[in-house]
Scaffold this motif. Structure first.
Motif, mmCIF file in Angstrom:
data_model
loop_
_atom_site.group_PDB
_atom_site.id
_atom_site.type_symbol
_atom_site.label_atom_id
_atom_site.label_comp_id
_atom_site.label_asym_id
_atom_site.label_seq_id
_atom_site.Cartn_x
_atom_site.Cartn_y
_atom_site.Cartn_z
ATOM 1 N N ARG A 37 0.753 -1.229 -0.231
ATOM 2 C CA ARG A 37 0.061 -0.136 0.034
ATOM 3 C C ARG A 37 0.919 1.394 0.125
ATOM 4 O O ARG A 37 0.788 2.240 -0.917
ATOM 5 C CB ARG A 37 -1.040 0.057 1.158
ATOM 6 C CG ARG A 37 -1.750 0.910 1.237
ATOM 7 C CD ARG A 37 -2.360 1.449 2.787
ATOM 8 N NE ARG A 37 -0.945 1.637 3.918
ATOM 9 C CZ ARG A 37 -0.935 1.317 4.900
ATOM 10 N NH1 ARG A 37 -1.834 0.373 5.148
ATOM 11 N NH2 ARG A 37 -0.053 1.426 5.702
ATOM 12 N N ASP A 38 2.057 1.039 0.893
ATOM 13 C CA ASP A 38 2.688 2.499 0.873
ATOM 14 C C ASP A 38 3.572 2.796 -0.316
ATOM 15 O O ASP A 38 3.842 3.982 -0.752
ATOM 16 C CB ASP A 38 3.662 2.314 2.245
ATOM 17 C CG ASP A 38 2.982 2.286 3.435
ATOM 18 O OD1 ASP A 38 1.889 2.790 3.465
ATOM 19 O OD2 ASP A 38 3.627 2.141 4.575
ATOM 20 N N ALA A 39 4.099 1.651 -0.807
ATOM 21 C CA ALA A 39 4.775 1.576 -1.757
ATOM 22 C C ALA A 39 3.960 2.243 -3.237
ATOM 23 O O ALA A 39 4.382 2.908 -3.982
ATOM 24 C CB ALA A 39 5.306 0.227 -2.467
ATOM 25 N N VAL A 40 2.614 1.603 -3.447
ATOM 26 C CA VAL A 40 1.790 2.390 -4.530
ATOM 27 C C VAL A 40 1.630 3.764 -4.298
ATOM 28 O O VAL A 40 1.388 4.522 -5.073
ATOM 29 C CB VAL A 40 0.453 1.234 -4.372
ATOM 30 C CG1 VAL A 40 -0.646 2.038 -5.409
ATOM 31 C CG2 VAL A 40 1.046 0.053 -5.134
ATOM 32 N N CYS A 41 1.198 3.873 -2.994
ATOM 33 C CA CYS A 41 0.957 5.361 -2.649
ATOM 34 C C CYS A 41 2.081 6.518 -3.137
ATOM 35 O O CYS A 41 2.098 7.444 -3.701
ATOM 36 C CB CYS A 41 0.381 5.737 -1.341
ATOM 37 S SG CYS A 41 -1.336 4.962 -1.017
ATOM 38 N N ALA A 42 3.328 5.822 -2.538
ATOM 39 C CA ALA A 42 4.540 6.648 -2.922
ATOM 40 C C ALA A 42 4.812 6.805 -4.354
ATOM 41 O O ALA A 42 5.299 7.731 -4.719
ATOM 42 C CB ALA A 42 5.644 6.021 -1.977
ATOM 43 N N LEU A 43 4.715 5.759 -5.031
ATOM 44 C CA LEU A 43 4.825 5.853 -6.332
ATOM 45 C C LEU A 43 3.940 6.819 -7.273
ATOM 46 O O LEU A 43 4.391 7.708 -8.050
ATOM 47 C CB LEU A 43 4.732 4.513 -7.066
ATOM 48 C CG LEU A 43 4.934 4.181 -8.613
ATOM 49 C CD1 LEU A 43 6.286 4.997 -9.067
ATOM 50 C CD2 LEU A 43 4.763 2.755 -9.088
#
Length: 129
Positions: free
Chosen positions: A61-67
């Motif tokens: 979730r965090d990686a997708v939001c950061a991307l």
């Protein structure tokens, strides 16, 4: 059906800003790119291929939001078109130096924050969780 690891509400919480009108599309593209970066990662999933470990779920979730945030800041649409050329001139038209994604996980430019989220969870470079 493709897996999407974050919701528009998650994106709003991550950025502190209202999610854009096309947030679902951007989150789906970012989720596909995170999947590409994790081709060698091993983690438990349910029947739909979604992670079952809460730490892995949070990292994705965090990686997708950061991307998505990274792409908004850099003006990248997520199509890959931005990385095609180092230099482009319109008159008289010239293009030079094809860019590569060598060394990036899965050949995808995740941006530093997304990559760090995945590394902290032990998902890069492809380890067994």
């Amino acid at each position: 059906m493709p897996r999407v690891y974050a919701t528009p509400a998650d994106l709003t919480a991550w950025t502190g800003k209202a999610a854009p009108a096309d947030a679902e599309r951007q989150l789906a593209r970012a989720s596909e790119d995170v999947d590409s970066a994790l081709l060698t990662a091993v983690y438990r999933t349910d029947a739909d291929g979604m992670p079952t470990d809460p730490d892995v779920t949070a990292a994705l979730r965090d990686a997708v939001c950061a991307l998505v945030e990274y792409r908004a800041e850099t003006g990248d649409s997520g199509t890959g078109a931005r990385d095609q050329w180092d230099s482009v001139s319109l008159g008289p038209a010239s293009m030079s130096g094809r860019r590569t994604t060598g060394g990036r996980p899965g050949g995808v430019d995740l941006g530093d924050r997304a990559e760090r989220a995945l590394r902290r969870a032990g998902l890069l470079p492809g380890v067994v969780c």
